[in-house]
Design a protein around this motif. Structure first.
Motif, short mmCIF file in Angstrom:
data_model
loop_
_atom_site.label_atom_id
_atom_site.label_comp_id
_atom_site.label_asym_id
_atom_site.label_seq_id
_atom_site.Cartn_x
_atom_site.Cartn_y
_atom_site.Cartn_z
N GLU B 764 76.35 49.26 -0.32
CA GLU B 764 75.94 49.10 -1.72
C GLU B 764 76.34 47.72 -2.23
O GLU B 764 75.62 47.06 -2.97
N ARG B 765 77.51 47.28 -1.80
CA ARG B 765 78.05 46.01 -2.29
C ARG B 765 77.31 44.82 -1.67
O ARG B 765 76.93 43.88 -2.37
N VAL B 766 77.11 44.87 -0.34
CA VAL B 766 76.51 43.69 0.31
C VAL B 766 74.99 43.80 0.43
O VAL B 766 74.32 42.79 0.65
N GLY B 767 74.47 45.00 0.28
CA GLY B 767 73.03 45.18 0.39
C GLY B 767 72.60 45.48 1.82
O GLY B 767 73.11 44.88 2.77
N LEU B 768 71.65 46.41 1.97
CA LEU B 768 71.16 46.77 3.30
C LEU B 768 70.54 45.54 3.97
O LEU B 768 70.65 45.36 5.18
N LYS B 769 69.91 44.69 3.16
CA LYS B 769 69.23 43.53 3.73
C LYS B 769 70.21 42.62 4.46
O LYS B 769 69.91 42.08 5.53
N HIS B 770 71.39 42.48 3.89
CA HIS B 770 72.41 41.66 4.54
C HIS B 770 72.72 42.22 5.93
O HIS B 770 72.80 41.48 6.91
N VAL B 771 72.87 43.54 6.00
CA VAL B 771 73.17 44.17 7.29
C VAL B 771 72.01 43.94 8.26
O VAL B 771 72.21 43.59 9.43
N GLN B 772 70.80 44.11 7.76
CA GLN B 772 69.63 43.92 8.63
C GLN B 772 69.53 42.47 9.09
O GLN B 772 69.23 42.19 10.25
N ASP B 773 69.79 41.53 8.17
CA ASP B 773 69.77 40.10 8.55
C ASP B 773 70.74 39.83 9.68
O ASP B 773 70.45 39.09 10.61
N GLN B 774 71.92 40.44 9.56
CA GLN B 774 72.98 40.15 10.52
C GLN B 774 72.72 40.75 11.89
O GLN B 774 73.08 40.16 12.91
N MET B 775 72.14 41.96 11.93
CA MET B 775 72.13 42.63 13.23
C MET B 775 70.78 43.22 13.65
O MET B 775 70.69 43.70 14.77
N VAL B 776 69.78 43.18 12.80
CA VAL B 776 68.47 43.63 13.26
C VAL B 776 67.60 42.42 13.59
O VAL B 776 67.09 42.28 14.71
N ASP B 777 67.50 41.51 12.62
CA ASP B 777 66.64 40.35 12.81
C ASP B 777 67.25 39.31 13.72
O ASP B 777 66.54 38.57 14.39
N ASP B 778 68.58 39.23 13.72
CA ASP B 778 69.26 38.20 14.51
C ASP B 778 69.81 38.81 15.80
O ASP B 778 70.94 39.30 15.85
N ALA B 779 69.00 38.77 16.84
CA ALA B 779 69.38 39.45 18.09
C ALA B 779 70.62 38.83 18.71
O ALA B 779 71.47 39.54 19.27
N ALA B 780 70.74 37.49 18.60
CA ALA B 780 71.91 36.83 19.20
C ALA B 780 73.19 37.28 18.50
O ALA B 780 74.21 37.56 19.14
N ASN B 781 73.11 37.36 17.18
CA ASN B 781 74.31 37.78 16.43
C ASN B 781 74.64 39.24 16.73
O ASN B 781 75.81 39.61 16.83
N ARG B 782 73.59 40.07 16.89
CA ARG B 782 73.83 41.48 17.23
C ARG B 782 74.57 41.58 18.56
O ARG B 782 75.55 42.32 18.70
N LYS B 783 74.14 40.78 19.49
CA LYS B 783 74.78 40.82 20.80
C LYS B 783 76.23 40.34 20.70
O LYS B 783 77.14 40.91 21.31
N ALA B 784 76.44 39.28 19.90
CA ALA B 784 77.81 38.76 19.73
C ALA B 784 78.70 39.81 19.07
O ALA B 784 79.86 40.01 19.48
N LEU B 785 78.16 40.50 18.07
CA LEU B 785 78.94 41.56 17.42
C LEU B 785 79.29 42.65 18.42
O LEU B 785 80.43 43.11 18.51
#
Lengths: 116, 823
Positions: B764-785
């Motif tokens: 709620e605080r950061v927004g679902l879009k932020h989460v999606q930006d970080q780990m759905v759209d950005d495959a490299a970042n998802r892998k790093a996470l």
């Protein structure tokens, strides 16, 4: 202050973890013996005045302990509840003699141990 | 030697002094200054040299001074004052009946008054190998000579003992070119003189100088055949060494006194005029025990010498009343000071002042308006002032507000941060990271009309890096704009700090803070060891930031996480073994039933997360219960933790006629991957095998719902007070993707959420879009996470029950103290 009948030797200070506590079972009570970061020892009856929470299981910070059940904070030095809360945990005499922790028990607490 | 017995030469009373050290000679000097004709004086010293300033051994070792510079009394002084000196001829016995002392060479000397100043002996830990060549103490000039001999060859040295003397030895050897490791048994160096915060700063400074400090180091053995080659700790660690210095402490030397039948406890027992149990025999210095105290510092010796001299020349004296002591570490460039009782307690209050930028820590303990003790690090210029105020017992209530700033501020206006920042010169550096001074910030504020911290960051870069100067920048804004500026409301973690959760997390990483004392010092905590609110949060943040380095701090965890069970209202515990995906079998069920019988567990209940809960277990029984569950192959269910709780599942395509995917095996796999992970709060998952969603996956932190073509991934739901359904994160097709997205999501939550913030309020605080930006759209970042998650899991997936049931971890938690004896 209540009359102390006997001082019970409960072993070296090192047996109590820093910022932690151990318990001592007497005939009538369970006593919480705390060791603070600066190596002072304090003892309270192991039940908070609110809901009989086992204070020995709380987080020790400064010279205070936070009850594990409802986060009331008690002074280890006086037993008094801090902040807006009321109440006082029963204080038990406790001291370090040559690196050994001694707990002062009243006649009632020492109970059958001395009768038997 | 041609010795004329004193009695023949003179009719003066004969004073014999055993010990040519600082205490004995100071007493002689005090006697001479009062009445030079009172005694005929004879001195016996064990060392073959004149007396020297023993506290200057450290500069002698480091090379800052030579022996001549530390000599107190020259041979001429002895002869000028008609003192007979027997150096290198120690007294071996005292005959009190005949009033005679007998030296090693056989000389007998009569006395009317005898003064014992035999000092103290270094404590030798009797570990195997303590007699090898190259193992020395740090007590006299001979020890220093041995150390210098070893240092000339370079190589590794180990100093056992991180107290005052040990650290001085370490620094001296380091200065002489050796590669030094300090082993210290306690949790921080100089624990008797310093509190943990100051100890942390000191250890940091030593490490910066290249000295390795190992705390909680228990020496097991000194290794070598003839010459020392190393030290082995009890945990097996081996540290190579050509030289081992034992500096673990001193013990009063009362051997002669004991043999002579005088009262000796820890030291030679004396009264206030330093008389022993024999009225003709006196004692001063480190060998004595006065009012139960033994001293190892120089100031008390001098005070004893005065009282003793008064008495010996028959001047009315108040006597020695014991000493309040202060200590300073004699290491160039390291300022450490402590005095009095700084442990706190009683009705004391503490004033803590920290300046992380300058590496300054000050803690002053007050009682009844008076100073009771003080610890200073980094800036000790006011140590003497505090010490004087303390000894004088002066009421400092009036000075309280500015006490921490020292004598220069005493009596001045109370410190106001806005006045302080207004008083800074224009070229004062505000932001160390970006080198921005006050003048540039003020002109940016006035010329560009800046009104917020973010604008200042944007325009000047001040506080845009590590952010630790943001408070100063805000004060500058307030001072420049006057009443127009409202400091942004920051909600601190607790009253111990002004920082909020986010800035603490950011600074832990930016400043590479890797321990609790490091965080509290560098972020200027207002209390010495935090409280029940900040400590568990810091423990989690440190664990999350440094998974391979940080050692979990049990004392900073809530009881449930400390003993790996849930405390109940009556102080008993509940135990929930893990059942992967909710799947169990007859063997496990039998074991659970047997445990319930054996330990008379009153209640057995099925939980909402598809597990079996054993309620009412006594704390002492926990290791036994775990051992039996472990034996049946079960591990901790972490139902007590801010951690992965359960992965709930339906029976899925394995059994269900509607199932579209294998939800059972998916749940088991997810749980096997994620169990044991510590998180900001509890974390629940579920896997449903079809959109009917029997596992209720849409009120979980991470919910997986099967569709015909793959899986829907849902996040941020929870039950509880505010029921919140999940939001759809994304759709994936393969099982591998489910695993990767799950791990990445957990890691993002672990890294970004505040302690005790569930996924629902976090999103709620950061927004679902932020989460999606970080780990759905950005495959490299998802892998790093996901990779970072896997790294942290390597250390997290150790069954805490097995460690406690069979390896004795935290045994103190589960056994009450014994009654050893009563009086």
């Amino acid at each position: 202050m209540t009359d102390i009948l006997s001082w019970i030797d409960v072993g070296p200070v090192a047996n109590i973890p820093r910022q932690g506590a151990r318990t001592l079972q007497t005939e009538t009570d369970r006593i919480a013996i705390f060791r603070t970061l600066d190596d002072q020892v304090y003892a309270l009856l192991d039940r908070c005045p609110h809901k009989q929470g086992p204070l020995a299981q709380g987080i020790v910070h400064g010279h205070f302990v936070t009850c594990p059940l409802h986060n009331m904070v008690f002074s280890l030095e006086t037993g008094e509840a801090q902040g807006p809360d009321d109440g006082c945990a029963a204080k038990v005499e406790c001291k370090i003699v040559n690196g050994t922790v001694r707990v002062g028990l009243t006649e009632l607490q020492a109970g059958l141990r001395h009768a038997g | 030697m041609n010795h004329v017995p004193a009695a023949i030469k003179t009719a003066k009373a004969r004073l014999v002094v055993i010990g040519n050290g600082m205490a004995g000679m100071r007493t002689v000097e005090e006697i001479l200054s009062r009445n030079p004709d009172k005694y005929d004086i004879t001195v016996f010293g064990a060392e073959p040299r004149v007396n020297y300033n023993r506290i200057m051994l450290s500069p002698l070792l480091s090379g800052e001074k030579g022996f001549d510079e530390i000599v107190i009394n020259t041979p001429e002084w002895y002869s000028e004052n008609n003192i007979h000196l027997y150096s290198g001829d120690p007294v071996v016995s005292i005959d009190r009946n005949r009033k005679v002392v007998i030296s090693k060479s056989g000389t007998e000397t009569e006395y009317d008054r005898l003064l014992l100043a035999t000092g103290s002996d270094p404590i030798i830990i009797p570990v195997p190998g303590h007699k090898l060549n190259g193992v020395v103490t740090f007590r006299d000039v001979d020890d220093v000579d041995t150390m210098l001999g070893a240092a000339a060859k370079g190589g590794p040295a180990v100093v056992i003992g991180g107290g005052l003397l040990g650290l001085e030895a370490a620094v001296g050897l380091q200065a002489r070119g050796m590669n030094v490791t300090v082993l210290h048994l306690a949790g921080h160096v100089m624990e008797r003189q310093l509190d943990p915060s100051a100890g942390y700063l000191l250890a940091q400074e030593l490490e910066r100088r290249g000295i390795k400090v190992i705390t909680a180091a228990d020496t097991g053995e000194i290794v070598g055949t003839e010459n020392v080659t190393g030290v082995r700790l009890k945990d097996g660690t081996m540290i190579p060494a050509d030289l081992v210095v034992m500096a673990v402490g001193i013990r009063p030397n009362g051997r002669l006194a004991t043999d002579a039948g005088l009262t000796v406890e820890r030291g030679i027992v004396v009264d206030d005029v330093m008389t022993t149990s024999d009225p003709a025999v006196f004692a001063v210095g480190e060998c004595v025990q006065h009012r139960g105290q033994c001293y190892g510092l120089v100031a008390p010796l001098f005070e004893m010498a005065k009282s003793c001299a008064d008495h010996l020349v028959e001047i009315e004296t108040l006597g020695y009343a014991g000493s309040v002591t202060s200590t300073k570490l004699k290491v160039t460039g390291v300022d450490v000071f402590s005095a009095g009782d700084f442990s706190g307690g009683g009705d004391t209050e503490e004033i803590v002042f920290r300046d992380a930028g300058r590496g300054v820590y000050k803690r002053i303990v007050l009682e009844d308006g008076k100073i009771k003790g003080a610890v200073l690090y980094g800036d000790t210029s006011d140590g003497g002032w505090y010490f004087q105020l303390m000894k004088d017992g002066q009421d400092v209530t009036e000075l309280r507000d500015t006490l921490a700033f020292g004598q220069a501020f005493a009596g001045g206006a109370a410190g106001n941060p806005l006045d302080a920042v207004a008083a800074l010169p224009d070229d004062a550096e505000i932001c160390g990271c970006n080198g921005i001074c006050k003048g540039s910030i003020v002109s940016a504020i006035t010329e560009k009309g800046l009104t917020t911290l973010d604008e200042v960051k944007g325009h000047t870069k001040a506080s845009a890096s590590c952010g630790s100067c943001s408070g100063l920048v805000e004060n500058l804004l307030a001072a420049t704009l006057g009443g127009d500026y409202q400091v942004a409301a920051v909600k601190p973690i607790c009253t111990c700090t002004e920082h909020d959760h986010d800035s603490v997390r950011r600074l832990i990483v930016a400043k590479k803070l890797k321990s609790m004392p490091a965080v509290m010092q560098e972020l200027e905590w207002a209390s010495s060891d935090g409280c029940h609110v900040c400590r568990p949060a810091l423990n989690y943040y440190l664990l999350a930031a440094w998974p391979n380095e940080y050692v979990d701090h049990g004392a900073s965890r809530f009881i449930n996480e400390r003993v790996h069970a849930n405390i109940q209202k009556d102080g008993t515990y509940s135990v929930i073994p893990r059942m992967w995906g909710g799947l169990t079998n007859p063997r496990e069920l039998r074991a659970i039933a047997d445990v319930a019988d054996k330990f008379e567990i009153p209640t057995v209940k099925v939980t909402g997360g598809q597990r079996i809960d054993l309620l009412g277990v006594k704390k002492e029984d926990l290791p036994g219960v775990w051992a039996d569950l472990n034996a049946a192959g079960m591990v901790s269910g972490h139902a007590y933790g801010k951690s992965l709780r359960t992965v709930k599942s339906c029976v899925g395509q394995e059994w269900c006629r509607f199932g579209t995917q294998m939800s059972l095996s998916m749940a088991v796999e997810l749980e096997k991957m994620t169990w044991g992970s510590w998180m900001p709060h509890k974390f629940k998952m579920a896997v449903s095998g079809c959109p009917r969603n029997c596992a209720e996956a849409t009120i979980k932190d991470f919910g997986v719902v099967a569709t015909d073509g793959g899986w829907d991934l849902h996040v941020g739901g929870n039950g509880g007070i505010h029921v919140k359904a999940t939001e759809l994160l994304c759709k994936v097709t393969t099982d591998e993707e489910v695993m990767e997205y799950c791990g990445a999501f957990i890691q993002l939550y672990r890294e970004e959420a505040r302690y005790l913030e569930r996924t629902a309020p976090w999103i709620e605080r950061v927004g679902l879009k932020h989460v999606q930006d970080q780990m759905v759209d950005d495959a490299a970042n998802r892998k790093a996470l996901f990779d970072r998650f896997k790294v942290s899991q390597q250390k997290a997936q150790i069954d805490p029950w097995a460690e406690r049931a069979s390896q004795g971890v935290d045994a103190h938690e589960f056994t009450p103290l014994p009654m050893v004896a009563a009086e």
